[in-house]
Design a protein around this motif. Structure first.
Motif, PDB file in Angstrom:
ATOM      1  N   GLY A 202       0.777  -1.230   0.000  1.00 49.31           N
ATOM      2  CA  GLY A 202       0.000   0.000   0.000  1.00 49.31           C
ATOM      3  C   GLY A 202       0.807   1.278   0.000  1.00 49.31           C
ATOM      4  O   GLY A 202       0.234   2.369   0.060  1.00 49.31           O
ATOM      5  N   ASP A 203       2.130   1.183  -0.095  1.00 51.75           N
ATOM      6  CA  ASP A 203       2.968   2.376  -0.046  1.00 51.75           C
ATOM      7  C   ASP A 203       2.968   3.136  -1.375  1.00 51.75           C
ATOM      8  O   ASP A 203       2.702   2.570  -2.443  1.00 51.75           O
ATOM      9  CB  ASP A 203       4.419   2.007   0.284  1.00 51.75           C
ATOM     10  CG  ASP A 203       4.624   1.665   1.745  1.00 51.75           C
ATOM     11  OD1 ASP A 203       3.676   1.839   2.539  1.00 51.75           O
ATOM     12  OD2 ASP A 203       5.740   1.231   2.095  1.00 51.75           O
ATOM     13  N   ALA A 204       3.299   4.413  -1.270  1.00 53.26           N
ATOM     14  CA  ALA A 204       3.603   5.243  -2.437  1.00 53.26           C
ATOM     15  C   ALA A 204       5.107   5.411  -2.493  1.00 53.26           C
ATOM     16  O   ALA A 204       5.711   5.915  -1.541  1.00 53.26           O
ATOM     17  CB  ALA A 204       2.920   6.606  -2.319  1.00 53.26           C
ATOM     18  N   VAL A 205       5.728   4.974  -3.566  1.00 55.52           N
ATOM     19  CA  VAL A 205       7.181   5.037  -3.712  1.00 55.52           C
ATOM     20  C   VAL A 205       7.537   6.225  -4.589  1.00 55.52           C
ATOM     21  O   VAL A 205       7.045   6.352  -5.719  1.00 55.52           O
ATOM     22  CB  VAL A 205       7.726   3.732  -4.325  1.00 55.52           C
ATOM     23  CG1 VAL A 205       9.225   3.835  -4.577  1.00 55.52           C
ATOM     24  CG2 VAL A 205       7.421   2.558  -3.406  1.00 55.52           C
ATOM     25  N   LEU A 206       8.407   7.112  -4.080  1.00 52.31           N
ATOM     26  CA  LEU A 206       8.800   8.321  -4.785  1.00 52.31           C
ATOM     27  C   LEU A 206      10.296   8.281  -5.050  1.00 52.31           C
ATOM     28  O   LEU A 206      11.099   8.188  -4.118  1.00 52.31           O
ATOM     29  CB  LEU A 206       8.454   9.568  -3.965  1.00 52.31           C
ATOM     30  CG  LEU A 206       7.022   9.676  -3.440  1.00 52.31           C
ATOM     31  CD1 LEU A 206       6.830  10.989  -2.682  1.00 52.31           C
ATOM     32  CD2 LEU A 206       6.009   9.552  -4.569  1.00 52.31           C
ATOM     33  N   LEU A 207      10.679   8.360  -6.311  1.00 48.74           N
ATOM     34  CA  LEU A 207      12.075   8.315  -6.724  1.00 48.74           C
ATOM     35  C   LEU A 207      12.606   9.730  -6.941  1.00 48.74           C
ATOM     36  O   LEU A 207      12.091  10.475  -7.778  1.00 48.74           O
ATOM     37  CB  LEU A 207      12.222   7.515  -8.020  1.00 48.74           C
ATOM     38  CG  LEU A 207      13.591   7.591  -8.709  1.00 48.74           C
ATOM     39  CD1 LEU A 207      14.663   6.937  -7.852  1.00 48.74           C
ATOM     40  CD2 LEU A 207      13.529   6.961 -10.093  1.00 48.74           C
ATOM     41  N   ARG A 208      13.647  10.071  -6.192  1.00 43.73           N
ATOM     42  CA  ARG A 208      14.351  11.341  -6.462  1.00 43.73           C
ATOM     43  C   ARG A 208      15.603  11.038  -7.251  1.00 43.73           C
ATOM     44  O   ARG A 208      16.495  10.321  -6.790  1.00 43.73           O
ATOM     45  CB  ARG A 208      14.726  12.058  -5.169  1.00 43.73           C
ATOM     46  CG  ARG A 208      15.547  13.322  -5.438  1.00 43.73           C
ATOM     47  CD  ARG A 208      15.932  14.102  -4.209  1.00 43.73           C
ATOM     48  NE  ARG A 208      16.812  15.210  -4.586  1.00 43.73           N
ATOM     49  CZ  ARG A 208      18.138  15.211  -4.430  1.00 43.73           C
ATOM     50  NH1 ARG A 208      18.749  14.167  -3.881  1.00 43.73           N
ATOM     51  NH2 ARG A 208      18.860  16.248  -4.832  1.00 43.73           N
ATOM     52  N   SER A 209      15.664  11.606  -8.463  1.00 40.27           N
ATOM     53  CA  SER A 209      16.873  11.520  -9.270  1.00 40.27           C
ATOM     54  C   SER A 209      17.669  12.818  -9.210  1.00 40.27           C
ATOM     55  O   SER A 209      18.809  12.878  -9.671  1.00 40.27           O
ATOM     56  CB  SER A 209      16.516  11.216 -10.732  1.00 40.27           C
ATOM     57  OG  SER A 209      15.900  12.343 -11.340  1.00 40.27           O
ATOM     58  N   GLY A 210      17.061  13.861  -8.645  1.00 42.35           N
ATOM     59  CA  GLY A 210      17.710  15.167  -8.584  1.00 42.35           C
ATOM     60  C   GLY A 210      17.534  15.995  -9.837  1.00 42.35           C
ATOM     61  O   GLY A 210      18.256  16.982 -10.041  1.00 42.35           O
ATOM     62  N   SER A 211      16.547  15.646 -10.683  1.00 45.87           N
ATOM     63  CA  SER A 211      16.385  16.359 -11.952  1.00 45.87           C
ATOM     64  C   SER A 211      16.028  17.828 -11.753  1.00 45.87           C
ATOM     65  O   SER A 211      16.430  18.684 -12.553  1.00 45.87           O
ATOM     66  CB  SER A 211      15.314  15.675 -12.804  1.00 45.87           C
ATOM     67  OG  SER A 211      14.040  15.777 -12.196  1.00 45.87           O
ATOM     68  N   VAL A 212      15.282  18.154 -10.693  1.00 48.01           N
ATOM     69  CA  VAL A 212      14.912  19.552 -10.450  1.00 48.01           C
ATOM     70  C   VAL A 212      16.152  20.367 -10.097  1.00 48.01           C
ATOM     71  O   VAL A 212      16.345  21.485 -10.582  1.00 48.01           O
ATOM     72  CB  VAL A 212      13.853  19.637  -9.341  1.00 48.01           C
ATOM     73  CG1 VAL A 212      13.586  21.087  -8.947  1.00 48.01           C
ATOM     74  CG2 VAL A 212      12.559  18.970  -9.787  1.00 48.01           C
TER      75      VAL A 212
END
Length: 322
Positions: A202-212
Motif C-alpha cells: 500500500g505504499d507510495a514510492v517516490l524516486l528522487r533523481s535530482g532532476s529539479v
C-alpha cells in the motif's frame, strides 16, 4: 551514479547507459509476470484499493514534527525544451472598471498537463498497451472524445498513505543522477538499506533523481530524449512489495527507453499491467532536505486529484507530512 553541473546531455543509445536492451518478447513476458487484472473491485481504482482505513491510520502515526512539504512544481507558463506546451495564466478581472466594493481580482488558468513540466497524476485510463487498458478493458471502447468511461481520475479520489522516498543522489553522495541513468532493482534494494526504510504493502514510492536540482543548476534540457528513471527490471520488485502508487521527479521512465519500440515501458507496466497510478514531475528537493535532517524516509503522503469527470489524470500538489 554521477552528478554535477554541465551542458545538456547527449543521450546514451538504448542498451548502454540505461542498461541492457529489452526485446518486446521479453517485455511481454515481464508484463504477464506483473499483471494484476481481475484482482480488485472497483477495478478502475486498481492498486489504490490496497490502501485501507487501517493503512491510513498507521500512516498518520508517522507524523512527528508536523512539517508539511509540498511536492508540486511551480505553474510553468514559459516555453522551453522541457515545456513545449506552457500552462496558461492570465487575469480575467482586475477590479478596475467601476467595481462594487469590495473590488475583486480573478484569474484564469489552463494546462495540457500530461507532459514534462507540470506535476500531475496519471489515472489508469492514461495509457493503453496493445489496445488494452488496465484489467483488459478495450481502450477504444472506454476512451473517446468525451473522455474516459473506465479508469478516469474521479474513480481514484484522494489518497492518504505511507510515502517512501528513494533518494538515489543522497545514497550516492552526488547532486543528481545524470539523464539517461537507469534505476534498477538492485538500486532500490541498496537505497532501502542505506536510508533505513523498507517498501511495503500500500505504499507510495517516490524516486528522487535530482532532476529539479540539475535543471536549476545546469539549465533545461529535453527530458523526452534523456532522463533518469526506472528501468523495467525494477518493476517486479515493486510489484512484489504491493505498492499503491509510484512517482518520481521525472516521469518515472528512464529515457531513452531500454525496450525496443516502446517509448514508456514503465507506464505500460504500472498503469496497464499493475493498475498502479503514477505521479510525474514531482519536486522532491525540499523533501530530500527534510528527510536527511530527520533521518526519516517514510512519511504520511496526501494526494488529492481534481474531480474531473472522464479525466485521464489531474494536476496535483501532493503533500508529505513528517
Amino acid at each position: 551514479m554521477t552528478g554535477g553541473a554541465g551542458a545538456a546531455p547527449t543521450p546514451p543509445p538504448a542498451g548502454t547507459g540505461n542498461g541492457p536492451a529489452v526485446s518486446r518478447r521479453e517485455f511481454d513476458a515481464l508484463f504477464a509476470r506483473v499483471r494484476a487484472w481481475g484482482r480488485w473491485a472497483p477495478a478502475d481504482r486498481g492498486a489504490w484499493n490496497r490502501v485501507t482505513p487501517e493503512h491510513v491510520r498507521r500512516s498518520a502515526a508517522l507524523v512527528r514534527s508536523g512539517t508539511a512539504v509540498a511536492l508540486g512544481r511551480p505553474w510553468n507558463t514559459a516555453a522551453g525544451p522541457d515545456n513545449p506546451t506552457p500552462a496558461l495564466h492570465y487575469m480575467s478581472d482586475l477590479g478596475d472598471i467601476e467595481p462594487p466594493e469590495p473590488a475583486t481580482h480573478k484569474d484564469f488558468i489552463g494546462v495540457d498537463y500530461h507532459g514534462k513540466a507540470v506535476t500531475h497524476l496519471d489515472a489508469l485510463s492514461h495509457a493503453a498497451y496493445r489496445g488494452q487498458l488496465y484489467d483488459g478493458r478495450p481502450a477504444r471502447e472506454c476512451v473517446d472524445a468525451g473522455g474516459a468511461r473506465f479508469g478516469a481520475v474521479p474513480a481514484l479520489g484522494p489518497l492518504v498513505t505511507r510515502g517512501v522516498l528513494l533518494d538515489l543522489p543522497a545514497v550516492a553522495g552526488c547532486g543528481w543522477l545524470e539523464p539517461g541513468r537507469a534505476v534498477h532493482a538492485g538500486d532500490i534494494a541498496s537505497a532501502e538499506r542505506a536510508l533505513g526504510v523498507t517498501i511495503g504493502e500500500g505504499d507510495a514510492v517516490l524516486l528522487r533523481s535530482g532532476s529539479v536540482r540539475r535543471r536549476r543548476e545546469a539549465g533545461a534540457w529535453d527530458p523526452g530524449t534523456a532522463s533518469a528513471g526506472f528501468h523495467v527490471d525494477a518493476v517486479p520488485l515493486l510489484a512484489e512489495r504491493g505498492i499503491a502508487l509510484l512517482g518520481a521527479d521525472g516521469d518515472n521512465d528512464v529515457r531513452p527507453s531500454p525496450v525496443d519500440g516502446l517509448h514508456s515501458p514503465v507506464h505500460a507496466l504500472a498503469l496497464v499491467a499493475m493498475g498502479v497510478p503514477l505521479l510525474d514531475n514531482l519536486d522532491l528537493e525540499a523533501l530530500s532536505v527534510a528527510a536527511a535532517e530527520t533521518g526519516r524516509y517514510a512519511f504520511l503522503l496526501v494526494v488529492t486529484p481534481l474531480d474531473i469527470p472522464g479525466g485521464t489524470g489531474s494536476p496535483v500538489n501532493p503533500v508529505a507530512v513528517l
